[in-house]
Design a protein around this motif. Structure first.
Motif, PDB file in Angstrom:
ATOM      1  N   THR A  14       0.830  -1.207   0.000  1.00 28.28           N
ATOM      2  CA  THR A  14       0.000   0.000   0.000  1.00 28.28           C
ATOM      3  C   THR A  14       0.866   1.260   0.000  1.00 28.28           C
ATOM      4  N   GLY A  15       1.934   1.230   0.780  1.00 29.74           N
ATOM      5  CA  GLY A  15       2.769   2.415   0.913  1.00 29.74           C
ATOM      6  C   GLY A  15       3.725   2.646  -0.236  1.00 29.74           C
ATOM      7  N   VAL A  16       4.217   1.553  -0.843  1.00 32.95           N
ATOM      8  CA  VAL A  16       5.269   1.702  -1.848  1.00 32.95           C
ATOM      9  C   VAL A  16       4.735   1.513  -3.273  1.00 32.95           C
ATOM     10  N   CYS A  17       4.723   0.288  -3.752  1.00 32.96           N
ATOM     11  CA  CYS A  17       4.331   0.086  -5.163  1.00 32.96           C
ATOM     12  C   CYS A  17       3.697  -1.278  -5.401  1.00 32.96           C
ATOM     13  N   GLY A  18       2.768  -1.649  -4.549  1.00 25.22           N
ATOM     14  CA  GLY A  18       1.962  -2.828  -4.787  1.00 25.22           C
ATOM     15  C   GLY A  18       2.721  -4.134  -4.847  1.00 25.22           C
ATOM     16  N   ALA A  19       2.414  -4.935  -5.882  1.00 26.68           N
ATOM     17  CA  ALA A  19       2.959  -6.291  -6.005  1.00 26.68           C
ATOM     18  C   ALA A  19       4.479  -6.310  -6.096  1.00 26.68           C
ATOM     19  N   ALA A  20       5.061  -5.333  -6.788  1.00 23.26           N
ATOM     20  CA  ALA A  20       6.518  -5.302  -6.931  1.00 23.26           C
ATOM     21  C   ALA A  20       7.200  -5.118  -5.575  1.00 23.26           C
ATOM     22  N   ALA A  21       6.637  -4.259  -4.721  1.00 18.29           N
ATOM     23  CA  ALA A  21       7.199  -4.044  -3.387  1.00 18.29           C
ATOM     24  C   ALA A  21       7.047  -5.293  -2.529  1.00 18.29           C
TER      25      ALA A  21
END
Length: 337
Positions: free
Chosen positions: A132-139
């Motif tokens: 949620t905070g960074v970049c979804g699935a990649a994070a």
């Protein structure tokens, strides 16, 4: 070549091909109305989960599936670094970078607080807070090996983040005409609050090219912060005491992060400046990156047992939903200032 080595390599290749087939199927499904909002990653994971529940885990392909879910995943994260233009962020997005830092701390903290209140699975909740905070699935994919997440928990987290992010981006696009903010402010709001790059693009595109550009800049600032976050997590895991024996937990350094940083620097300061690259070629690399990441996600999806999903996923989902709403409302207020 002895027989044992031949069988091992054959199983490895067959398993990788197995995940590739599911990735292709996921891409195909993502063109179907409805599933086009989920994207290939979530579609492929969904197919893999359904296959596992009907036919069980394909033991014959285990070596190749494991290879895809571990090593192809890391390779995809390395390639993902090309999407990050460090130069643009440092020159034009410092203010957005600071706001992105606030979002990451807020999203992770709130998700874990609500998870504790709801007695939710801590591991899934942490991954969802990071996504949620960074970049979804990649994070989630980048940090899961660091916190030693189970494949099943990682797959569940990726599925949830894709679904919730898609719903939010559709809602954003629908309410755009009724919002008391400019298109540029809307772009900032989208980039600061939505979960994945694809979700940001989906929501911001209706507001025009300028809004989309600033939305992606805001989002890429959050992607940039994935690197320091990973190192913080490494230190946290390394220094976390084992409850059972009082020893410090060991963590293997995620060397693929060096590749991610290297590709980011290469894409920011070499490509386009010293090595001409057409947009078609860059789009092709982006497509390959997504395909490899999708194949890796298939391996994770095959490890999901639906018997555990209801108990594990619903409470973290609730914690993440509340957090996402709070982040969205707060960023709307900040973007409108």
């Amino acid at each position: 070549m002895n027989k044992t080595k031949y069988i091992h390599q054959k199983g490895l290749f067959a398993g990788m091909c197995f995940t590739f087939l599911f990735a292709i199927a996921g891409y195909s499904l993502s063109f179907v109305p409805g599933f086009d909002r989920l994207g290939p990653l979530a579609s492929a994971i969904l197919l893999a989960i359904i296959f596992r529940q009907i036919f069980g885990y394909p033991e014959l392909f285990r070596k190749g599936i494991t290879f895809s879910s571990k090593y192809l995943l890391r390779f995809a994260i390395i390639l993902y670094g090309l999407k990050l233009n460090i130069d643009v962020i440092l020159q034009e997005g410092v203010d957005l970078l600071v706001k992105g830092l606030v979002i990451i701390v807020l999203a992770i903290s709130l998700t874990l607080i609500f998870a504790k209140l709801f007695k939710a699975n801590t591991n899934i909740s942490l991954l969802l807070g990071i996504g949620t905070g960074v970049c979804g699935a990649a994070a989630i994919a980048a940090t899961a090996p660091i916190i030693k997440s189970k494949d099943e928990d990682t797959a569940i987290s990726v599925g949830i983040i894709a679904l919730v992010g898609t719903i939010f981006s559709i809602i954003y696009a629908l309410i755009l005409p009724f919002l008391p903010i400019s298109n540029d402010q809307y772009g900032i709001w989208s980039g600061l609050s939505l979960h994945e790059l694809a979700h940001v693009a989906l929501a911001a595109e209706p507001a025009g090219e300028e809004a989309l550009a600033i939305a992606l800049l805001a989002k890429l600032g959050r992607v940039f912060l994935l690197v320091p976050l990973c190192f913080i997590l490494i230190l946290w895991v390394k220094n976390r005491k084992n409850v059972d024996n009082g020893n410090r937990s060991q963590v293997t350094f995620p060397w693929f992060l060096i590749g991610f940083i290297g590709m980011s620097l290469f894409g920011s300061y070499v490509l386009g400046r010293h090595i001409p690259m057409s947009q078609n070629l860059m789009d092709g690399i982006s497509l390959i990156t997504t395909f490899i990441l999708t194949s890796a996600m298939v391996g994770l999806g095959l490890n999901v047992s639906l018997k555990d999903v209801k108990e594990k996923a619903l409470r973290p989902l609730l914690a993440m939903l509340i957090t996402s709403v709070i982040v969205s409302v707060l960023m709307f207020w900040i973007a409108g200032i």
